[in-house]
Motif scaffolding. Sequence first.
Motif, PDB file in Angstrom:
ATOM      1  N   MET A 227       0.831  -1.200   0.000  1.00  0.00           N
ATOM      2  CA  MET A 227       0.000   0.000   0.000  1.00  0.00           C
ATOM      3  C   MET A 227       0.863   1.246   0.000  1.00  0.00           C
ATOM      4  O   MET A 227       1.901   1.291   0.674  1.00  0.00           O
ATOM      5  N   ALA A 228       0.452   2.256  -0.746  1.00  0.00           N
ATOM      6  CA  ALA A 228       1.136   3.544  -0.752  1.00  0.00           C
ATOM      7  C   ALA A 228       0.934   4.230   0.601  1.00  0.00           C
ATOM      8  O   ALA A 228      -0.018   3.905   1.328  1.00  0.00           O
ATOM      9  N   ILE A 251       9.170  -1.840   0.428  1.00  0.00           N
ATOM     10  CA  ILE A 251       9.880  -1.065   1.444  1.00  0.00           C
ATOM     11  C   ILE A 251      11.382  -1.186   1.240  1.00  0.00           C
ATOM     12  O   ILE A 251      11.931  -2.292   1.196  1.00  0.00           O
ATOM     13  N   ASN A 252      12.037  -0.053   1.076  1.00  0.00           N
ATOM     14  CA  ASN A 252      13.491  -0.004   0.990  1.00  0.00           C
ATOM     15  C   ASN A 252      13.971   1.201   1.797  1.00  0.00           C
ATOM     16  O   ASN A 252      13.176   1.875   2.469  1.00  0.00           O
ATOM     17  N   ILE A 256      11.013   3.636   3.461  1.00  0.00           N
ATOM     18  CA  ILE A 256      10.562   3.186   4.780  1.00  0.00           C
ATOM     19  C   ILE A 256      10.111   4.334   5.674  1.00  0.00           C
ATOM     20  O   ILE A 256       9.171   4.181   6.459  1.00  0.00           O
ATOM     21  N   ALA A 257      10.729   5.499   5.562  1.00  0.00           N
ATOM     22  CA  ALA A 257      10.335   6.615   6.422  1.00  0.00           C
ATOM     23  C   ALA A 257       8.889   7.034   6.141  1.00  0.00           C
ATOM     24  O   ALA A 257       8.108   7.253   7.072  1.00  0.00           O
ATOM     25  N   SER A 258       8.530   7.134   4.872  1.00  0.00           N
ATOM     26  CA  SER A 258       7.164   7.561   4.542  1.00  0.00           C
ATOM     27  C   SER A 258       6.157   6.484   4.919  1.00  0.00           C
ATOM     28  O   SER A 258       5.025   6.793   5.326  1.00  0.00           O
ATOM     29  N   LYS A 259       6.533   5.221   4.800  1.00  0.00           N
ATOM     30  CA  LYS A 259       5.629   4.134   5.204  1.00  0.00           C
ATOM     31  C   LYS A 259       5.417   4.190   6.716  1.00  0.00           C
ATOM     32  O   LYS A 259       4.299   4.060   7.210  1.00  0.00           O
ATOM     33  N   ALA A 260       6.501   4.367   7.462  1.00  0.00           N
ATOM     34  CA  ALA A 260       6.396   4.413   8.921  1.00  0.00           C
ATOM     35  C   ALA A 260       5.596   5.621   9.385  1.00  0.00           C
ATOM     36  O   ALA A 260       4.858   5.556  10.371  1.00  0.00           O
ATOM     37  N   ALA A 261       5.737   6.742   8.667  1.00  0.00           N
ATOM     38  CA  ALA A 261       5.039   7.974   9.048  1.00  0.00           C
ATOM     39  C   ALA A 261       3.526   7.859   8.912  1.00  0.00           C
ATOM     40  O   ALA A 261       2.790   8.715   9.423  1.00  0.00           O
ATOM     41  N   VAL A 269      10.575  -6.060   6.506  1.00  0.00           N
ATOM     42  CA  VAL A 269      11.514  -5.970   5.383  1.00  0.00           C
ATOM     43  C   VAL A 269      12.190  -7.322   5.176  1.00  0.00           C
ATOM     44  O   VAL A 269      12.996  -7.770   6.005  1.00  0.00           O
ATOM     45  N   GLY A 270      11.881  -7.985   4.067  1.00  0.00           N
ATOM     46  CA  GLY A 270      12.454  -9.287   3.784  1.00  0.00           C
ATOM     47  C   GLY A 270      13.926  -9.243   3.435  1.00  0.00           C
ATOM     48  O   GLY A 270      14.665 -10.194   3.700  1.00  0.00           O
ATOM     49  N   ARG A 271      14.368  -8.134   2.855  1.00  0.00           N
ATOM     50  CA  ARG A 271      15.750  -8.081   2.396  1.00  0.00           C
ATOM     51  C   ARG A 271      16.757  -8.082   3.537  1.00  0.00           C
ATOM     52  O   ARG A 271      17.947  -8.290   3.306  1.00  0.00           O
ATOM     53  N   LEU A 272      16.320  -7.860   4.773  1.00  0.00           N
ATOM     54  CA  LEU A 272      17.262  -7.914   5.896  1.00  0.00           C
ATOM     55  C   LEU A 272      18.007  -9.238   5.918  1.00  0.00           C
ATOM     56  O   LEU A 272      19.212  -9.284   6.164  1.00  0.00           O
TER      57      LEU A 272
END
Length: 288
Positions: A227-228, A251-252, A256-261, A269-272
């Motif tokens: 989701m945006a 999420i990258n 990530i900041a805008s998603k968290a906001a 985050v799967g890429r971790l």
Amino acid sequence: MTFALPGFDIDKFIRDTLAEDLGEGIEGGGRDVTSESVIPADARFSGVMDSREGVVIAGLPLAEAFFRHLDAQVSIETLVSDGDAVAAGSDLMKLEGNARALLTAERSALNIVQHLSGIATMARDYVAAMRVGSEECTLLDTRKTLPGLRVLEKYATRMGGAQNHRMGLWDAAMIKDNHVAVAGSVGEAVRRALEAGVKPIICEVDRLDQIEPALEAGAHHLLLDNMAPETLREAVRMVDGRAATEASGGINLETIASKAASGVDYCSVGRLTQSAPAADIGLDFTPL
């Protein structure tokens, strides 16, 4: 040295990893032919493991276990702890012992510290980026781990400041689109999990109109998929604290900041664990 993680047998991991490298059970295997042919049996080494870049450290107890497995008398001084952020050029561990044993264990020890420190470092970077958008949001890892290394990789994400999502298929229900397709609807899928006595129930939704049916059926946690930020904000408003909310997908470090906001409780985050590069950590030996 004490290093214990639920579901992880460190002794078996050390034995199996070294056995793979030594070729145990294979014709002609079971030994380090280079060290045996080049290094005298009684030769001794001192060594220093160091980081060539700024990283968050994870895996040093495992490295120590590799060396001790092959040389019970090895002298090891650990200079930092897992979870520490170190600068480039920092010494991590000093050791002294049998040269053959240290050389045989070297690659396995470095591999695990490089891999786990890379994960911890990426987690730290994502936490820092996320904090720009929200101080309350929590970073989650996923099940996108290498087979056999899940417990260690999820340990590394914690060292970097993330929180573990479910450890596997057993400790929470996660209803995704394929489950919904078979059950017939989001609400029906959640209802079946609830009737089975499963807790907690995480339900993936990729449309706003799926939120209310999932909540009414008893979902404890909503995974808001792809989701945006503006849609996430509306989803959080609709949920209104009735369940935990998690942003997932797309999420990258830039997003990530805008998603968290948006006000979600979590960003996953799967890429971790799926894509973290190995940390540049080395080990140099000096003959004694």
